[in-house]
Design an enzyme around this catalytic site. Structure first.
Site, PDB file in Angstrom:
ATOM      1  N   ARG A  26      29.738 -11.783   0.906  1.00 37.83           N
ATOM      2  CA  ARG A  26      28.448 -11.217   0.478  1.00 37.83           C
ATOM      3  C   ARG A  26      27.307 -11.816   1.284  1.00 37.83           C
ATOM      4  NH1 ARG A  26      29.758 -11.056  -5.295  1.00 37.83           N
ATOM      5  NH2 ARG A  26      30.496  -8.952  -5.645  1.00 37.83           N
TER       6      ARG A  26
ATOM      7  N   GLY B  22      44.110 -26.397  -0.628  1.00 37.12           N
ATOM      8  CA  GLY B  22      43.404 -26.900   0.546  1.00 37.12           C
ATOM      9  C   GLY B  22      43.361 -25.860   1.647  1.00 37.12           C
TER      10      GLY B  22
ATOM     11  N   GLY C 106      50.531 -23.326  -2.782  1.00 30.91           N
ATOM     12  CA  GLY C 106      49.802 -23.481  -1.512  1.00 30.91           C
ATOM     13  C   GLY C 106      50.683 -23.465  -0.289  1.00 30.91           C
TER      14      GLY C 106
ATOM     15  N   GLY D  62      35.909 -33.727  -6.545  1.00 37.79           N
ATOM     16  CA  GLY D  62      36.208 -32.387  -6.034  1.00 37.79           C
ATOM     17  C   GLY D  62      37.648 -31.956  -6.257  1.00 37.79           C
TER      18      GLY D  62
ATOM     19  N   THR E 207      36.815 -21.247   2.189  1.00 37.43           N
ATOM     20  CA  THR E 207      37.599 -22.416   2.617  1.00 37.43           C
ATOM     21  C   THR E 207      38.957 -22.003   3.189  1.00 37.43           C
ATOM     22  OG1 THR E 207      36.590 -23.518   0.735  1.00 37.43           O
ATOM     23  CG2 THR E 207      38.405 -24.657   1.790  1.00 37.43           C
ATOM     24  N   VAL E 208      39.677 -21.155   2.454  1.00 38.88           N
ATOM     25  CA  VAL E 208      41.017 -20.763   2.925  1.00 38.88           C
ATOM     26  C   VAL E 208      40.891 -19.850   4.146  1.00 38.88           C
ATOM     27  CG1 VAL E 208      43.142 -19.545   2.325  1.00 38.88           C
ATOM     28  CG2 VAL E 208      42.049 -21.037   0.645  1.00 38.88           C
TER      29      VAL E 208
ATOM     30  N   LYS F 289      51.454 -18.878 -11.510  1.00 37.60           N
ATOM     31  CA  LYS F 289      52.396 -19.158 -10.414  1.00 37.60           C
ATOM     32  C   LYS F 289      53.840 -19.082 -10.915  1.00 37.60           C
ATOM     33  CE  LYS F 289      48.914 -22.158  -8.304  1.00 37.60           C
ATOM     34  NZ  LYS F 289      48.367 -23.520  -8.327  1.00 37.60           N
TER      35      LYS F 289
END
Ligand code: HSE
Length: 440
Positions: A45, A302, A134, A187, A13-14, A205
């Site tokens: 993979r 995100g 993020g 989600g 996703t990132v 963090k």
């Protein structure tokens, strides 16, 4: 000039966000960086899955080590996550003379000292803007924008999953378990949400921000970590009646005795901006001696918000990779030979104020006994709220909730007082204790 070449380990996703934003904004990014930036190799993979993300725009390999072995790759972006393979690959990339960009807060919070030392010895950069909050450029702000300041404290909502859950609990009056299920369905929460709901992700963090704010080594093992799983919706409601919101905060503070490093639910005055950060958003407040209070707000996760942070690091490295390593911005803001030996304080020595909720028998003298124990422990009361018994247990109820806000005291003193209160026969259930931060 030939574009700088980037390889992404673990495209997902990132990674696809990085790929897409770099393509979409390539002209502006080039004008900023002074040179093009191209992702030429990606690994995953399952190669077929990777191809659905990048098509023919980059070489796709199953083996991440093929990227590290490619002499044309200048920067390796590690997006695999976890501690084991990611650590091996980051150290191998550094040994191969590649600069590294990573979003892996867990890796750096636990193994950062080793990784930064290896990078320093090799003269390469390890950049990690995407690891904290993020898309919010909080690492840049702490490390560079606020560099004039003696930073006094940092407090943040740095986990979107838990902030979403707490917002829903408050809005809808629902219990934690119900909201967690809904968050998983939507989600917002992972199938295994342990790291988020137990505060571990936030503590990773926070550990990184603390190191940069105060020039101390990364010390995740010294962080106090408490999640939101024990929070009841009634405490959120009572807090509201007293003018507070409950947030999962990461707090790191410099005191004359040492550095506080702690993640736990906190009452925050409802009038503070950070108390009004809702849903999956993140926010960080930084207090510096010169600048005063500053607030950073945005999406903490995100695809493209995180890509925004990764690409900022790619641009930084593109600008700086030809500079003498001693003239680059140090990984942890302070020169490696000028780190502070300020110790992280044990939680027992942390000074804060408290919200206490006691389920008590509705009898004469109960409140006096409880407040007497607090007075004997030299803990000063700020406010008391007592519900009518029938509001708690229906008509004819014989027990009620007493809510007490205290002034500051050390955690160890509060623990001792709590043990005494808990032992009273008129205290009928485990006492709820939530710390309170004024963030003034
Ligand atoms: N799981 C994190 C959060 C995002 O909920 O904020 C990645 O650190």
């Amino acid at each position: 000039m030939k574009p700088i070449q980037v390889g992404i380990l673990g495209i997902g996703t990132v990674g696809s966000g990085v790929f897409n934003v770099l393509q979409r904004n390539q002209e502006e990014i080039k004008r900023r960086a002074g040179r093009g930036i191209e992702v030429t190799m990606v690994s995953r993979r399952n190669v077929a899955e990777a191809k659905t993300l990048v098509g023919d725009r980059a070489q796709v390999v199953a083996d991440a080590r093929a990227i590290i072995a490619n002499p044309d790759i200048d920067i390796v972006v590690e997006l695999i996550g976890g501690y084991t393979l990611a650590k091996e690959l980051v150290l191998e990339a550094i040994a191969a003379g590649k600069h590294v960009v990573t979003a892996n807060k867990a890796l750096l919070a636990v193994h950062g000292t080793e990784i930064f030392a290896a990078a320093h010895a090799k003269g390469v950069m390890v950049a990690f803007e995407a690891a904290v909050a993020g898309g919010i450029p909080i690492i840049k702000a702490l490390r560079e924008g606020l560099t004039a300041n003696s930073i006094q404290w940092v407090a943040g909502i740095i986990n979107g999953t838990t902030n979403f859950i707490l917002s829903e609990m408050r809005d809808k009056g629902l219990d934690f378990a119900v909201v967690l299920k809904e968050a998983q369905r939507l989600g917002y929460a992972e199938a295994d949400p342990t790291f988020d709901i137990e505060g571990v992700d936030a503590a990773h963090k926070l550990t990184l921000m603390s190191a940069i704010a105060f020039g101390i080594p990364v010390q995740f093992d010294k962080a106090y970590v408490e999640g939101i799983t024990q929070l009841g919706s009634q405490d959120i409601k009572y807090a509201e009646q007293l003018g507070y919101r409950i947030k999962l905060l990461g707090i790191t503070k410099r005191t004359p005795q040492g550095v506080e490093l702690r993640v736990h639910p906190s009452l925050v005055p409802a009038k503070r901006l950070i108390a009004n950060v809702e849903g999956a958003m993140n926010a960080v407040v930084v207090q510096g001696d010169a600048v005063g209070t500053t607030l950073y707000y945005g999406k903490g996760a995100g695809s493209e918000p995180t890509a925004s942070a990764v690409i900022a690091d790619l641009v930084d490295i593109t600008r700086l990779h030809t500079a003498d390593p001693t003239n680059r911005v140090p990984h942890l803001a302070f020169q490696p030979d000028a780190m502070s030996d300020l110790q992280v304080l044990p939680m027992g020595d942390v000074v804060t104020s408290y919200y206490l909720r006691l389920r008590v028998a509705d009898q004469a003298g109960v409140l006096a006994t409880v407040t007497g124990l607090l007075a004997a422990a030299d803990i000063s009361i700020d406010a008391v709220l007592q519900r009518e018994a029938d509001e708690i247990g229906g008509e004819g109820a014989t027990q009620t909730d007493v809510i007490i806000l205290t002034h500051d005291c050390t955690e160890s003193r509060m623990n001792a007082a709590l043990a005494q209160m808990q032992a009273l026969p008129t205290v009928l259930a485990p006492i709820t204790r939530i710390r309170k931060e004024e963030l003034a």
